[in-house]
Scaffold this motif. Structure first.
Motif, PDB file in Angstrom:
ATOM      1  N   ASP A 167     -19.690   8.144 -11.446  1.00 17.27           N
ATOM      2  CA  ASP A 167     -19.998   8.559  -9.699  1.00 17.27           C
ATOM      3  C   ASP A 167     -19.524   9.736  -9.375  1.00 17.27           C
ATOM      4  O   ASP A 167     -18.651  10.487 -10.239  1.00 17.27           O
ATOM      5  CB  ASP A 167     -19.105   7.273  -8.798  1.00 17.27           C
ATOM      6  N   SER A 168     -19.861  10.237  -8.510  1.00 16.68           N
ATOM      7  CA  SER A 168     -18.984  11.879  -7.869  1.00 16.68           C
ATOM      8  C   SER A 168     -17.802  11.554  -7.601  1.00 16.68           C
ATOM      9  O   SER A 168     -17.713  10.988  -6.805  1.00 16.68           O
ATOM     10  CB  SER A 168     -20.040  12.074  -6.609  1.00 16.68           C
ATOM     11  N   ILE A 169     -16.825  12.812  -7.884  1.00 12.68           N
ATOM     12  CA  ILE A 169     -15.493  12.381  -8.311  1.00 12.68           C
ATOM     13  C   ILE A 169     -15.431  13.378  -8.800  1.00 12.68           C
ATOM     14  O   ILE A 169     -16.124  14.666  -9.408  1.00 12.68           O
ATOM     15  CB  ILE A 169     -14.923  11.117  -8.689  1.00 12.68           C
ATOM     16  N   ASP A 170     -14.113  13.927  -8.023  1.00 14.31           N
ATOM     17  CA  ASP A 170     -12.839  15.568  -8.435  1.00 14.31           C
ATOM     18  C   ASP A 170     -12.573  15.216  -9.976  1.00 14.31           C
ATOM     19  O   ASP A 170     -13.332  14.529 -10.163  1.00 14.31           O
ATOM     20  CB  ASP A 170     -11.620  15.320  -8.074  1.00 14.31           C
ATOM     21  N   PHE A 171     -12.569  16.904 -10.386  1.00 17.91           N
ATOM     22  CA  PHE A 171     -12.697  17.284 -11.783  1.00 17.91           C
ATOM     23  C   PHE A 171     -11.835  16.635 -12.462  1.00 17.91           C
ATOM     24  O   PHE A 171     -12.245  16.482 -13.485  1.00 17.91           O
ATOM     25  CB  PHE A 171     -13.250  18.785 -12.145  1.00 17.91           C
ATOM     26  N   LEU A 172     -10.619  16.285 -12.094  1.00 20.85           N
ATOM     27  CA  LEU A 172      -9.516  15.652 -12.769  1.00 20.85           C
ATOM     28  C   LEU A 172      -9.616  14.287 -13.554  1.00 20.85           C
ATOM     29  O   LEU A 172      -9.506  14.288 -14.210  1.00 20.85           O
ATOM     30  CB  LEU A 172      -8.086  15.807 -11.796  1.00 20.85           C
ATOM     31  N   ARG A 173     -10.361  13.638 -12.045  1.00 18.89           N
ATOM     32  CA  ARG A 173     -10.638  12.133 -12.389  1.00 18.89           C
ATOM     33  C   ARG A 173     -11.804  12.494 -13.748  1.00 18.89           C
ATOM     34  O   ARG A 173     -11.965  11.441 -14.640  1.00 18.89           O
ATOM     35  CB  ARG A 173     -10.724  11.463 -11.169  1.00 18.89           C
ATOM     36  N   LYS A 174     -12.431  12.730 -13.325  1.00 23.78           N
ATOM     37  CA  LYS A 174     -14.185  13.140 -14.296  1.00 23.78           C
ATOM     38  C   LYS A 174     -13.591  13.455 -15.150  1.00 23.78           C
ATOM     39  O   LYS A 174     -13.975  12.625 -16.508  1.00 23.78           O
ATOM     40  CB  LYS A 174     -15.082  14.403 -13.689  1.00 23.78           C
ATOM     41  N   ALA A 175     -12.548  14.083 -16.136  1.00 27.17           N
ATOM     42  CA  ALA A 175     -11.535  14.219 -17.340  1.00 27.17           C
ATOM     43  C   ALA A 175     -11.454  13.065 -17.636  1.00 27.17           C
ATOM     44  O   ALA A 175     -11.811  12.745 -18.881  1.00 27.17           O
ATOM     45  CB  ALA A 175     -10.762  15.512 -17.078  1.00 27.17           C
ATOM     46  N   VAL A 176     -10.541  12.576 -16.883  1.00 35.45           N
ATOM     47  CA  VAL A 176     -10.444  11.129 -17.776  1.00 35.45           C
ATOM     48  C   VAL A 176     -10.186   9.989 -17.500  1.00 35.45           C
ATOM     49  O   VAL A 176     -10.847   9.378 -18.865  1.00 35.45           O
ATOM     50  CB  VAL A 176      -9.226  10.465 -15.939  1.00 35.45           C
ATOM     51  N   PHE A 177     -12.580  10.237 -16.578  1.00 39.31           N
ATOM     52  CA  PHE A 177     -13.470   8.916 -17.197  1.00 39.31           C
ATOM     53  C   PHE A 177     -14.035   9.356 -18.819  1.00 39.31           C
ATOM     54  O   PHE A 177     -14.241   8.407 -19.427  1.00 39.31           O
ATOM     55  CB  PHE A 177     -14.117   9.752 -16.096  1.00 39.31           C
ATOM     56  N   GLN A 178     -13.666  10.667 -18.770  1.00 40.54           N
ATOM     57  CA  GLN A 178     -15.090  10.986 -19.910  1.00 40.54           C
ATOM     58  C   GLN A 178     -13.651  10.704 -20.915  1.00 40.54           C
ATOM     59  O   GLN A 178     -14.460  10.324 -22.350  1.00 40.54           O
ATOM     60  CB  GLN A 178     -15.031  12.846 -19.572  1.00 40.54           C
ATOM     61  N   ILE A 179     -12.649  11.092 -20.845  1.00 42.21           N
ATOM     62  CA  ILE A 179     -11.475  10.600 -22.295  1.00 42.21           C
ATOM     63  C   ILE A 179     -11.651   9.423 -22.765  1.00 42.21           C
ATOM     64  O   ILE A 179     -11.205   8.738 -23.585  1.00 42.21           O
ATOM     65  CB  ILE A 179      -9.911  11.550 -21.875  1.00 42.21           C
ATOM     66  N   HIS A 180     -11.437   8.121 -20.919  1.00 45.69           N
ATOM     67  CA  HIS A 180     -10.869   7.534 -21.465  1.00 45.69           C
ATOM     68  C   HIS A 180     -12.190   6.331 -21.743  1.00 45.69           C
ATOM     69  O   HIS A 180     -12.126   5.322 -23.128  1.00 45.69           O
ATOM     70  CB  HIS A 180     -11.261   6.575 -19.810  1.00 45.69           C
ATOM     71  N   VAL A 181     -13.694   6.783 -21.148  1.00 42.82           N
ATOM     72  CA  VAL A 181     -14.561   6.355 -21.868  1.00 42.82           C
ATOM     73  C   VAL A 181     -14.997   6.291 -23.415  1.00 42.82           C
ATOM     74  O   VAL A 181     -15.734   5.502 -24.311  1.00 42.82           O
ATOM     75  CB  VAL A 181     -16.249   5.998 -21.496  1.00 42.82           C
ATOM     76  N   ARG A 182     -14.932   7.698 -23.794  1.00 45.17           N
ATOM     77  CA  ARG A 182     -14.861   7.646 -25.371  1.00 45.17           C
ATOM     78  C   ARG A 182     -13.607   7.273 -26.201  1.00 45.17           C
ATOM     79  O   ARG A 182     -14.045   6.730 -27.147  1.00 45.17           O
ATOM     80  CB  ARG A 182     -14.737   9.714 -24.813  1.00 45.17           C
ATOM     81  N   LYS A 183     -12.653   6.965 -26.394  1.00 46.05           N
ATOM     82  CA  LYS A 183     -11.189   6.738 -26.369  1.00 46.05           C
ATOM     83  C   LYS A 183     -12.066   4.963 -27.242  1.00 46.05           C
ATOM     84  O   LYS A 183     -11.512   4.731 -28.037  1.00 46.05           O
ATOM     85  CB  LYS A 183      -9.739   6.662 -26.283  1.00 46.05           C
ATOM     86  N   TYR A 184     -11.905   4.442 -26.049  1.00 45.50           N
ATOM     87  CA  TYR A 184     -12.257   2.980 -26.350  1.00 45.50           C
ATOM     88  C   TYR A 184     -13.496   2.376 -26.019  1.00 45.50           C
ATOM     89  O   TYR A 184     -14.305   1.549 -26.118  1.00 45.50           O
ATOM     90  CB  TYR A 184     -11.458   1.920 -25.104  1.00 45.50           C
ATOM     91  N   GLY A 185     -14.596   3.477 -26.742  1.00 44.97           N
ATOM     92  CA  GLY A 185     -15.824   3.139 -26.850  1.00 44.97           C
ATOM     93  C   GLY A 185     -16.826   2.204 -25.732  1.00 44.97           C
ATOM     94  O   GLY A 185     -17.347   1.480 -26.261  1.00 44.97           O
ATOM     95  N   ILE A 186     -16.016   2.460 -24.361  1.00 45.81           N
ATOM     96  CA  ILE A 186     -16.354   1.742 -23.303  1.00 45.81           C
ATOM     97  C   ILE A 186     -18.683   1.874 -22.693  1.00 45.81           C
ATOM     98  O   ILE A 186     -19.366   3.555 -23.196  1.00 45.81           O
ATOM     99  CB  ILE A 186     -16.039   1.517 -21.973  1.00 45.81           C
ATOM    100  N   ASP A 187     -19.580   0.509 -22.472  1.00 44.21           N
ATOM    101  CA  ASP A 187     -19.932   0.677 -22.638  1.00 44.21           C
ATOM    102  C   ASP A 187     -20.940   1.960 -21.405  1.00 44.21           C
ATOM    103  O   ASP A 187     -19.789   2.944 -20.262  1.00 44.21           O
ATOM    104  CB  ASP A 187     -20.867  -0.984 -21.982  1.00 44.21           C
ATOM    105  N   LYS A 188     -22.164   3.084 -21.899  1.00 41.42           N
ATOM    106  CA  LYS A 188     -22.152   3.931 -20.832  1.00 41.42           C
ATOM    107  C   LYS A 188     -22.280   3.672 -19.740  1.00 41.42           C
ATOM    108  O   LYS A 188     -22.694   4.373 -18.936  1.00 41.42           O
ATOM    109  CB  LYS A 188     -23.471   4.616 -22.346  1.00 41.42           C
ATOM    110  N   LYS A 189     -22.942   2.159 -19.124  1.00 42.79           N
ATOM    111  CA  LYS A 189     -23.477   1.626 -18.322  1.00 42.79           C
ATOM    112  C   LYS A 189     -22.558   1.941 -16.608  1.00 42.79           C
ATOM    113  O   LYS A 189     -22.263   2.233 -15.774  1.00 42.79           O
ATOM    114  CB  LYS A 189     -24.268  -0.056 -18.022  1.00 42.79           C
TER     115      LYS A 189
END
Length: 265
Positions: free
Chosen positions: A104-126
């Motif tokens: 979802d559209s968010i600022d670049f800091l939260r976007k980076a944290v999102f990318q880090i978190h979902v990759r660390k924990y293999g979260i569903d791409k949905k």
């Protein structure tokens, strides 16, 4: 490119440190120029610097320092975006997860944290968004409040100027003061100390994020125990503690807890 989380953090910290003294000098120069010269004098002075067509007749010189500081904010933003990109590149390499995620559209800091978190924990791409508490865990409450403040300030500026915009709430500002020893000014009164606070908040946020890039789990601790297995017990404990604090940016209390548990997470 980056071997440890510290490598990412140090590169960002150095990029901000290089501009810090110059930022202060620019603020001094702007204030000295305005306080010692009127519009006509500055117009005359501008001729010596090849601004031959500069017309300052209707310019309010009192806001010069404000816009110098806004330029510094823009510089910090550019370095911060690069830091976020580097953090995501690190986690891609560390996890081997280079999948593309819709978000979802968010600022670049939260976007980076999102990318880090979902990759660390293999979260569903949905998954397209995270709970705000996760962003706070990675970034820090006061850090995120300051960063969001300046993000909102930039948005206000882009839509017609900073005059009259409101600062953060009083309670939030007191928490910021306890953390960084400075209270944020209203947008139209931003001073160099506010910009320094912005830099401090980003540096602290960067350290917090980098300390969360790699989980300090039994697999990592096992590798460190094997690496220093030939050391005496005291040397081994000191080496592992130093490695965790230095390269993985772990707080002292976390390292001490792990040591007391026999290096078991």
């Amino acid at each position: 490119m980056f071997k440890t989380p510290r490598d990412v953090e140090v590169r960002f910290k150095n990029s901000l440190g290089a501009i810090g003294p110059l930022m202060c000098v620019a603020d001094i120069a702007a204030n000295e120029l305005v306080s010692n010269n009127d519009n006509q004098q500055v117009t005359s002075l501008s001729r010596a610097y090849n601004h031959k067509n500069l017309n300052l007749e209707k310019v309010d010189l009192s806001v010069v320092s404000l816009y110098v500081n806004l330029a510094h904010v823009a510089y910090i933003n550019s370095r911060a975006e690069l830091f976020c990109d580097n953090s995501v590149e690190f986690i891609k390499e560390h996890t081997g997860n280079s999948n593309s995620y819709n978000i979802d559209s968010i600022d670049f800091l939260r976007k980076a944290v999102f990318q880090i978190h979902v990759r660390k924990y293999g979260i569903d791409k949905k998954v397209r968004k995270l709970d705000e508490s996760i962003y706070l865990k990675y970034i820090g409450k006061e850090e995120l409040t300051v960063i969001d403040y300046f993000r909102k300030m930039r948005n206000v500026e882009f839509h017609g100027g900073v005059q009259g915009a409101s600062p953060v709430g009083q309670d939030e500002n007191e928490l910021i003061y306890k953390r960084f020893k400075h209270r944020l000014n209203p947008f139209h009164e931003i001073a160099v100390r506010d910009v320094i606070l912005y830099s401090q908040a980003w540096q602290s946020a960067a350290k917090n994020i980098c300390s969360n890039l790699v989980d300090i789990d039994n697999e990592l601790l096992g590798k460190l125990l094997t690496r220093y297995s030939s050391y005496s017990n005291e040397r081994k404990n000191n080496a592992i503690a130093q490695k965790l604090e230095h390269d993985y940016l772990q707080p002292r209390y976390v390292v001490n807890t792990l040591k007391d548990n026999g290096w078991v997470a």
